[in-house]
Design an enzyme around this catalytic site. Structure first.
Site, PDB file in Angstrom:
ATOM      1  N   ASP A 227       0.835  -1.206   0.000  1.00 24.88           N
ATOM      2  CA  ASP A 227       0.000   0.000   0.000  1.00 24.88           C
ATOM      3  C   ASP A 227       0.869   1.255   0.000  1.00 24.88           C
ATOM      4  O   ASP A 227       1.593   1.512   0.960  1.00 24.88           O
ATOM      5  CB  ASP A 227      -0.904  -0.015   1.235  1.00 24.88           C
ATOM      6  CG  ASP A 227      -2.011   1.019   1.190  1.00 24.88           C
ATOM      7  OD1 ASP A 227      -1.948   1.924   0.339  1.00 24.88           O
ATOM      8  OD2 ASP A 227      -2.937   0.920   2.006  1.00 24.88           O
ATOM      9  N   HIS A 321      -8.831  -0.692  -8.546  1.00 27.23           N
ATOM     10  CA  HIS A 321      -8.479   0.465  -7.721  1.00 27.23           C
ATOM     11  C   HIS A 321      -7.250   1.186  -8.264  1.00 27.23           C
ATOM     12  O   HIS A 321      -7.218   2.422  -8.315  1.00 27.23           O
ATOM     13  CB  HIS A 321      -8.241   0.004  -6.282  1.00 27.23           C
ATOM     14  CG  HIS A 321      -7.929   1.119  -5.329  1.00 27.23           C
ATOM     15  ND1 HIS A 321      -8.880   1.979  -4.842  1.00 27.23           N
ATOM     16  CD2 HIS A 321      -6.743   1.521  -4.779  1.00 27.23           C
ATOM     17  CE1 HIS A 321      -8.322   2.860  -4.037  1.00 27.23           C
ATOM     18  NE2 HIS A 321      -7.025   2.604  -3.977  1.00 27.23           N
TER      19      HIS A 321
END
Length: 413
Positions: A227, A321
């Site tokens: 991330d 995403h």
């Protein structure tokens, strides 16, 4: 970032050799030796390990806690000024908080009433960052100095916001690589608030500890995904323009500052973990193993958004995403993400209350966070597995020069 990070001369023993030096470059030597207090023959006594000795300066062009790597432990706290408190009380409060933060970040006790919670530790990369919410300017009679960038964020269809845990007059972000050091800073600043301000909400987070991986790598979130791959690098030519307010703006007191969007994003982990690996990777658009795009390469390989598979379909799905949030899909909109994970036990619904304390930094939220979130809100595959539960926006002024306190250019101009 190296200009904002001052490492003490007290480091790991030289006998650790090249391997020890490599460990320092990774943010910690790892293992027991990386965290023990090591004697170096100084008259001052035993030396701190690299993690404990790492110190971030309080003063500078920008406040600490923005460009530094996210620490292992974090606290986010919003305060509201007490009834009847105004500009005078805010000035006194920011003076107290700034003085306390400077000592805390140096690893020094704060006054005779210091709790000694962090007595045996060094600074541990502690950062303390202060911001002002839109309501602060009403409370202090400074509406004319409220930046346009603090206009309320739009309502998004995926929002399920708790107003009691959103917004606030004042915001404090605390980060450190030791939980006791972070807690000590939290309690000290709560105590220093005195009668001037009361806690509105508090959130506690964590990240991977320094030295926990064999080589430098982007951290993972609670979904197990790498991330932060697309974060802008401080070495990039236009980094400052995207992240920090430039001189010459409508509100001169914000020069060198930034705007922080804070969102508590709950991850629906039970639903997510039922997905097979391939489906998880298609939701994100990246491999779970190493964060590389589904189109191939390594974590830092550019997304090939036009690549088609043997079946003629896009390798990175249209609702992935990574595709929807990519700067090239959003007119170059860029923000610096610096989150913490959180876990607050099991909720009333019997599922984990866990997810991401999302914090992003930008020179103008209307050109960074807002357009990207609008696009995500319309068609992000990940939205089925997350829930935005709180939201806040704060103006974070530039760092204080010698003799200044945070916010002084606003409060005393």
């Amino acid at each position: 970032m190296s200009d904002n990070l001052e490492i003490s001369r007290r480091r790991l023993l030289g006998t650790m050799g090249a391997a020890g030096a490599a460990g320092l470059a990774l943010g910690g030597a790892g293992g027991a030796a990386g965290y023990a207090a090591l004697a170096d023959g100084d008259d001052d006594g035993p030396a701190l390990a690299a993690v404990g000795a790492a110190r971030v300066p309080f003063r500078g062009a920008h406040q600490a806690g923005i460009v530094q790597p996210p620490q292992a432990c974090g606290h986010l706290v919003a305060f509201d000024l007490a009834p009847g408190a105004g500009r005078k009380e805010a000035v006194a409060l920011m003076r107290r908080w700034s003085a306390a933060a400077e000592r805390l970040m140096a690893g020094e006790p704060v006054g005779g009433s210091d709790s000694a919670v962090a007595k045996d530790a060094g600074p541990c990369s502690l950062t303390v960052t202060f911001g002002f919410g839109a309501s602060f300017f009403d409370r202090t009679g400074l509406v004319a100095r409220r930046p346009r960038e603090l206009d309320p964020l739009p309502v998004f269809s995926s929002d399920r916001l708790d107003p009691k845990r959103s917004n606030g007059d004042l915001w404090v972000q605390i980060g450190a690589d030791d939980a006791l050091v972070a807690f000590h800073a939290l309690r000290t600043l709560q105590r220093e608030a005195g009668a001037a301000a009361k806690v509105r909400w508090q959130m506690n987070g964590f990240n991977r500890s320094p030295g926990a991986t064999a080589h430098p790598m982007t951290t993972r979130n609670l979904m197990g995904q790498v991330d932060g791959t697309n974060n802008p690098k401080p070495t990039a030519r236009d980094f400052d323009r995207h992240v920090f307010v430039q001189p010459g703006g409508a509100q001169p007191w914000m020069a060198g500052g930034s705007y922080a969007v804070v969102r508590r994003i709950r991850m629906l982990l039970d639903d997510w973990e039922k997905l097979p690996l391939k489906a998880q990777e298609e939701v994100i658009g990246r491999r779970k193993s190493d964060g590389a795009p589904l189109t191939g390469g390594t974590e830092t390989t550019r997304l090939d958004l036009d690549k088609l598979g043997p079946d003629g379909r896009q390798v990175i799905p249209a609702d992935a995403h990574a595709r929807i949030s990519a700067p090239e899909q959003n007119g170059g909109a860029t923000m610096l993400r610096r989150p913490f994970s959180y876990h607050d036990g099991i909720g009333p619904d019997g599922v984990p209350d866990a997810g991401l304390l999302f914090i992003c930094w930008q020179a103008d939220p209307s050109r960074a966070f807002v357009p990207v979130q609008r696009k995500l809100d319309r068609g992000d595959a990940l939205s089925r597995f997350i829930r935005h539960e709180t939201s806040a926006l704060f103006a974070v002024p530039g760092g204080p020069a010698e003799g200044e306190y945070v916010g002084g250019r606003l409060l005393e101009a």
